[in-house]
Design an enzyme around this catalytic site. Structure first.
Site, PDB file in Angstrom:
ATOM      1  N   GLN A 201      57.472  -8.888 -12.983  1.00 33.39           N
ATOM      2  CA  GLN A 201      56.573  -8.428 -13.862  1.00 33.39           C
ATOM      3  C   GLN A 201      56.383  -6.977 -13.575  1.00 33.39           C
ATOM      4  OE1 GLN A 201      55.762 -11.304 -12.261  1.00 33.39           O
ATOM      5  NE2 GLN A 201      54.455 -12.541 -13.404  1.00 33.39           N
ATOM      6  N   ASP A 241      42.990 -12.109 -12.046  1.00 35.09           N
ATOM      7  CA  ASP A 241      43.094 -13.188 -13.055  1.00 35.09           C
ATOM      8  C   ASP A 241      41.864 -13.889 -12.850  1.00 35.09           C
ATOM      9  OD1 ASP A 241      45.991 -12.563 -12.391  1.00 35.09           O
ATOM     10  OD2 ASP A 241      45.952 -13.806 -13.973  1.00 35.09           O
TER      11      ASP A 241
END
Ligand code: MRU
Length: 365
Positions: A201, A241
């Site tokens: 990512q 998250d």
């Protein structure tokens, strides 16, 4: 992107289907996808055509809209909730967004449900943008403070992990909002971008920063400790998250190691987060947050652009070797210098979170 402002998710001109950027093709190819059913939305989240905690939440909200459009019954609503919730386990924004949607839809007559759902999904997206702008403004002050101590011409060096940029949110990003604002304000800065294997990512972050003209260097995941030992990092800023009631931070695998290195080297380690990422129902991040384990193929192979421009996937692990693919890890609150929220920079403590978000802390959600 290419000088044009773009969100990561939008309503198509037909007024009901949903547009996204296919993030599995970036940074080599830019293509958009149209989500037209619950199945499309669930697949996009699970296969990581879109990813990043806040964007997963926004997409799930629209997934519920798409399901209701086909069938607005209670059974359809419950099924869509369950299907979407099952797509990815770690980012709490998914459940948060689905619960927000349920709250506005569940008790309405069937003929009002679709319109109410689309309204709330659009609000969730707009709220995410406003929240990230506020996070950016608070984070900017941290960068400004460091910049003031620099010699003329010296950049502020930021390290980030994974992609907590505009691609991972609806716009601005959480970790990147302050970076974009500092760059736009003329502060000289440079970003070390962790590769973030296995899905890299970091390449998305590098692509974003490149599009915005922010100087950056892409580094293999194991480089951060060395950079910090050599005083080459002024501040680490990552996304998350899920943050627990006591301030433990769950983020992309490898974040914990960066936080340890930061602590050992006196580098401030900050986490940018929107309040929907706080889960007041859990406290001990290590014991209570489910860590996603993904397919071994993501570790055993790498995908990239070949010399002739074709996108190719090749195996890098010997045939027969076992692989493990834990998606996330937990950084204990004691390693976190501060949480950059839409309500300011707060300590990563039970008290800090409860004081900043009393209405959420009281409700335990
Ligand atoms: O597996 P991903 O790519 O969805 O994981 C993304 C991250 O870990 C991000 O750092 C996190 O979601 C914060 S996004 C603002």
């Amino acid at each position: 992107m290419n000088g044009k402002h773009t969100r990561s998710i939008w309503l198509e001109p037909d007024g009901w289907s949903v547009g996204i950027i296919d993030q599995t093709l970036l940074p080599h190819r830019f293509a958009t996808l149209r989500l037209a059913s619950l199945g499309d939305a669930a697949h996009a989240i699970k296969s990581m055509q879109l990813r990043g905690a806040p964007l997963i939440g926004a997409a799930a909200a629209y997934g519920l809209c798409l399901a209701l459009r086909e069938d607005a019954s209670d059974e359809s609503l419950e099924r869509a909730y369950a299907v979407l919730l099952d797509t990815r386990p770690t980012a709490i924004n998914l459940k948060w967004a689905l619960d927000e949607m349920m709250a506005v839809v569940r008790n309405r007559p069937r003929d009002e449900r679709v319109a109410a759902a689309y309204r709330r999904a659009a609000e969730i997206c707009d709220e995410d943008v406003a929240i990230n702008q506020a996070i950016g403004r608070h984070g900017l002050k941290l960068i400004e403070d460091i910049a003031r101590e620099k010699k003329p011409g010296e950049p502020v060096n930021v390290l980030t992990h994974c992609n907590a940029g505009w691609l991972a949110t609806v716009d601005w990003g959480t970790a990147t909002a302050a970076i974009y604002m500092a760059h736009d304000a003329g502060i000289k800065l440079h970003v070390f971008v962790d590769e973030t294997r296995p899905r890299s990512q970091g390449a998305l972050t590098a692509w974003e920063l490149g599009q915005h003209g922010v100087p950056h260097t892409y580094v293999p995941d194991n480089t951060g400790g060395h950079l910090m030992q050599h005083r080459m990092v002024d501040i680490a800023i990552v996304g998350t998250d899920r943050v627990t009631a006591r301030g433990d931070v769950c983020n992309k695998i490898g974040t914990y190691l960066k936080a340890l290195a930061a602590k050992d080297n006196g580098v401030p380690f900050y986490v940018g987060l929107p309040s929907p990422t706080i889960d007041f129902t859990v406290s001990d991040g290590l014991a209570e947050i489910p860590i996603e384990q993904r397919a071994g193929d993501e570790v055993a192979t790498v995908t990239g652009k070949a010399a002739d421009g074709r996108i190719e996937t090749v195996r890098v692990v010997p045939d027969g070797s076992a692989v493990a693919n834990y998606g996330f890890d937990v950084t204990p609150a004691r390693l976190v210098t501060g949480l950059i929220t839409e309500r300011g920079v707060i300590p990563a403590t039970r008290d800090g979170l409860a004081k900043a978000f009393p209405e959420r802390a009281r409700g335990g959600r």
